[in-house]
Design an enzyme around this catalytic site. Structure first.
Site, PDB file in Angstrom:
ATOM      1  N   THR A  60      -8.410  28.223 -58.759  1.00 27.26           N
ATOM      2  CA  THR A  60      -8.327  29.642 -59.110  1.00 27.26           C
ATOM      3  C   THR A  60      -8.133  29.787 -60.584  1.00 27.26           C
ATOM      4  OG1 THR A  60      -7.397  30.207 -56.956  1.00 27.26           O
ATOM      5  CG2 THR A  60      -7.274  31.860 -58.920  1.00 27.26           C
ATOM      6  N   TRP A 102      -5.968  22.139 -51.628  1.00 25.97           N
ATOM      7  CA  TRP A 102      -7.023  23.072 -51.918  1.00 25.97           C
ATOM      8  C   TRP A 102      -8.549  22.146 -52.091  1.00 25.97           C
ATOM      9  CZ3 TRP A 102      -3.745  26.433 -52.129  1.00 25.97           C
ATOM     10  CH2 TRP A 102      -3.812  27.611 -52.570  1.00 25.97           C
ATOM     11  N   ASN A 148      -7.524  24.365 -47.723  1.00 21.99           N
ATOM     12  CA  ASN A 148      -7.371  25.701 -48.171  1.00 21.99           C
ATOM     13  C   ASN A 148      -8.903  26.419 -47.919  1.00 21.99           C
ATOM     14  OD1 ASN A 148      -5.919  28.280 -49.364  1.00 21.99           O
ATOM     15  ND2 ASN A 148      -7.638  28.082 -50.877  1.00 21.99           N
ATOM     16  N   GLU A 149      -8.943  27.417 -46.972  1.00 21.02           N
ATOM     17  CA  GLU A 149      -9.924  28.450 -46.997  1.00 21.02           C
ATOM     18  C   GLU A 149     -11.309  27.659 -46.674  1.00 21.02           C
ATOM     19  OE1 GLU A 149      -9.594  31.399 -50.046  1.00 21.02           O
ATOM     20  OE2 GLU A 149      -7.766  31.891 -49.218  1.00 21.02           O
ATOM     21  N   GLU A 225      -1.349  33.176 -46.607  1.00 20.60           N
ATOM     22  CA  GLU A 225      -1.672  33.595 -48.093  1.00 20.60           C
ATOM     23  C   GLU A 225      -1.973  35.145 -48.022  1.00 20.60           C
ATOM     24  OE1 GLU A 225      -3.994  31.292 -50.648  1.00 20.60           O
ATOM     25  OE2 GLU A 225      -4.660  33.030 -51.763  1.00 20.60           O
ATOM     26  N   ARG A 351      -6.391  43.253 -52.684  1.00 19.61           N
ATOM     27  CA  ARG A 351      -6.923  42.707 -51.246  1.00 19.61           C
ATOM     28  C   ARG A 351      -5.919  42.762 -50.339  1.00 19.61           C
ATOM     29  NH1 ARG A 351      -9.501  36.585 -52.275  1.00 19.61           N
ATOM     30  NH2 ARG A 351      -7.326  36.326 -53.260  1.00 19.61           N
TER      31      ARG A 351
END
Length: 641
Positions: A60, A102, A148-149, A225, A351
């Site tokens: 990020t 990640w 992650n995601e 998260e 968000r």
């Protein structure tokens, strides 16, 4: 309100590359910042600390170094997460630790850009990280995530569980799958081994809701998260409402807040999205922001193992707006009630996009009826109060009020719009503070760095790596900074910047305009890059880093040529040509930009003196490689002109 406990409560936070500048702070201010985050009964008083397992990828706001850049490499001194984990544990020995990758280094990558080329090897890579925490730092990792995601792999989760058990880490629990929504639930319903391997189901930005199928599993549900809002009044309100409503409407007993402290350069994505700000290690300045105190309403008056009461017995929404939750200690001797009546204006989150907002909340009198042992033993409750400042209303954050009296087990309270209340038997609440926070100040230049003051493997101060991984190396008694990624890593699913086959490390002040920068470079040994670059007025980092604009001078020593471009991918070339003075040792690159004029040189040989594009006005100084590959950097200098 009867004593009918539900599941346990955890409130915790997330660090990843958002903490790059924190380790560089003066010791006094650094310790104070850590106290506001981790020290019990002082600030946020967090219960769980979740960190990124570095994978040499952009996550990020920067990249974090892997403990294994290559299959033959293993080093547990890299990065700052080990230090952060130790500092958290030092302040709160009861804090739980949680790791999540990640991405992964390139040697684990398969043809589909996933880390499943050899699943047992990937599982072993994670177990080694957990073991490294124990062996080198005496840290126990309590929870571990998957990827992650990104798409999970059922075989990998089951293999990881077996590897953890065989490695002596049967108490390290798996949280899956850290994606948006609850996609793993269907697979768990049809696979008992997978079901048994997963301790808790974790979802990112679940919008305060969980699926019926997820609830039906009986597993703990986590917002693994959440929040991602700014650290101002709206961010504080967003956080407070999320903490309550994640359980009231979503039955989630744990909420991870991204991120803990905004300790990265202004100009990078999601600036000021932490619980507090600490982005000026050179001055020592930091800000204790509203989210710290909104978090404290929950965390200072509960602990790991506390349980929510069930819906209808102490959890719900008020008739005229707002929500309440009640929690009790494991021995049912302590009680905490948390109330929020936050409407849209002070709680609008960045968000989730479908966040449920309330409008026109009315002043109301709410009544709680204690029963059982609490009705018999509780005569008063300690009160802590916040009112986010909005529309010129003076803010109040985490103020201790007069106790509220309990009469025959009954509590009556008048509440208004946009308030947060904590009523509790706990007596240790405290609004911590430190005097004399230093004033804010600009980045100090001129600045020089020869890297001699660092340990080998350490990340240099103020260099904020965005693509690739940079650390201090040593050869023949001389220390330097080197870029070490040689293969395209496994990127985070939603961030493809690492596929650009280039590295990037930014430095300094995003607002810099007229500067002179110089760096010595060398390509030495095997697996070297083809080119290195020095840039000024560089403007992009994070996942958009491949859209980087600026003034980039690429130097190809083996080919004795250069390129001047306005982007890191060399899509637009301004000037190119031959370099006559190449030493094949340490070559010195120099750029000077003032107003609309730019000059560049290699080893004092001036290669160009041109007018700059009008749209390129300011930015960081940066260095890097093109493509991935080993490169050395030394004697870095920046000054204003």
């Amino acid at each position: 309100m009867s004593s009918v406990p539900g599941q346990h409560n955890i409130c915790h936070l997330f660090f990843q590359a958002t903490s790059k500048l924190l380790v560089n702070y003066p010791e006094q201010q650094r310790s104070e910042i850590l106290d506001f985050l981790f020290k019990p009964n002082f600030g946020a008083s967090l219960h769980i600390f979740k960190v990124e397992i570095g994978g040499d990828i952009q996550s990020t706001d920067g990249t974090e170094a892997s403990h294994m850049h290559y299959g033959w490499d293993e080093d547990y001194t890299r990065g700052y997460e080990w230090w952060m984990l130790q500092e958290a544990k030092k302040r709160n020995p009861n804090i739980k630790l949680y790791g999540l990758p990640w991405g992964f280094p390139g040697w684990l990558r398969d043809a589909e850009d996933t880390p499943w080329k050899n699943i047992p090897t990937t599982a072993d890579y994670i177990v080694k990280w957990i073991n490294g925490a124990k062996v080198h730092y005496n840290l126990t990792i309590d929870y571990i995530g998957i990827w992650n995601e990104s798409p999970y792999n059922v075989t990998y989760i089951k293999t990881l569980r077996k590897a953890l058990d065989m490695g002596g880490f049967s108490n390290t629990l798996i949280i899956a799958s850290d994606q948006n929504g609850w996609p793993i639930v269907e697979d768990m319903a049809n696979d008992k081994e997978l079901f048994d391997a997963v301790y808790a189901i974790g979802s990112h930005y679940p919008e305060m809701t969980s699926s019926p199928a997820a609830v039906k599993t009986g597993k703990p549900l986590w917002a693994s998260e959440d929040r991602t809002s700014h650290d101002d009044v709206t961010g504080g309100g967003c956080l407070s409402r999320t903490l309550n409503q994640n359980y009231v409407t979503g039955l989630m007993t744990s909420t991870i807040m991204w991120n803990a402290v905004a300790s990265y350069y202004y100009g990078l994505p999601w600036i000021n999205a932490g619980l507090m700000r600490a982005a000026e290690p050179w001055s020592g300045y930091y800000e204790v922001s509203p989210p710290i105190w909104m978090t404290a309403h929950t965390t200072q008056f509960t602990e790991i193992g506390w349980k929510y009461f069930k819906h209808g017995y102490g959890v719900g929404n008020f008739t005229n707006g707002g929500s309440y939750v009640v929690l009790t200690s494991p021995d049912e001797q302590q009680l905490t009630i948390i109330i929020e009546t936050l409407s849209q204006d002070p709680v609008e989150c960045t968000r989730p996009g479908k966040f449920l907002y309330l409008k026109n909340l009315k002043e109301q009198i709410v009544n709680f009826q204690l029963k059982g042992k609490f009705a018999e033993s509780v005569e008063s409750l300690n009160v802590w109060y916040s009112r986010p400042g909005y529309s010129k209303v003076p803010p109040i954050y985490f103020k201790q009020m007069d106790p509220v009296m309990v009469q025959n087990g009954s509590i009556s309270l008048t509440i208004k719009e946009n308030e947060v209340w904590t009523l509790t038997t706990v007596t240790t609440g405290n609004k911590g503070s430190y005097p004399n926070i230093p004033d804010s100040g600009p980045f100090p230049i001129p600045y020089t760095e020869d890297f001699e003051g660092y340990d080998v493997g350490e990340e240099p101060y103020y260099f904020a790596q965005q693509i690739g991984s940079f650390e201090v190396g040593e050869s023949d008694g001389n220390k330097f900074m080197k870029q070490v990624v040689i293969d395209e890593p496994v990127h985070w699913y939603w961030c493809h910047v690492d596929n650009g086959n280039t590295s990037l490390n930014v430095f300094g002040d995003y607002q810099w305009q007229d500067v002179s920068a110089a760096v010595a470079v060398q390509l030495q040994g095997q697996n070297t890059s083809d080119a290195v670059f020095l840039a000024v007025r560089a403007t992009n980092g994070g996942c958009p880093a491949l859209n980087e604009t600026g003034l980039f001078m690429f130097f190809y020593p083996k080919e004795q040529r250069f390129l001047l471009t306005v982007d890191v991918l060399q899509n637009k070339v301004l000037v190119s040509g031959k370099v006559n003075k190449v030493t094949n040792n340490w070559d010195v690159l120099t750029l000077q930009v003032k107003g609309s004029r730019l000059t560049g040189a290699v080893n004092t040989e001036v290669l160009f003196d041109i007018k700059t594009p009008t749209e390129i006005t300011n930015g960081w100084v940066a260095v890097g490689t093109y493509p991935y590959g080993i490169a050395w950097f030394d004697d870095f200098q920046v000054s204003q002109i």
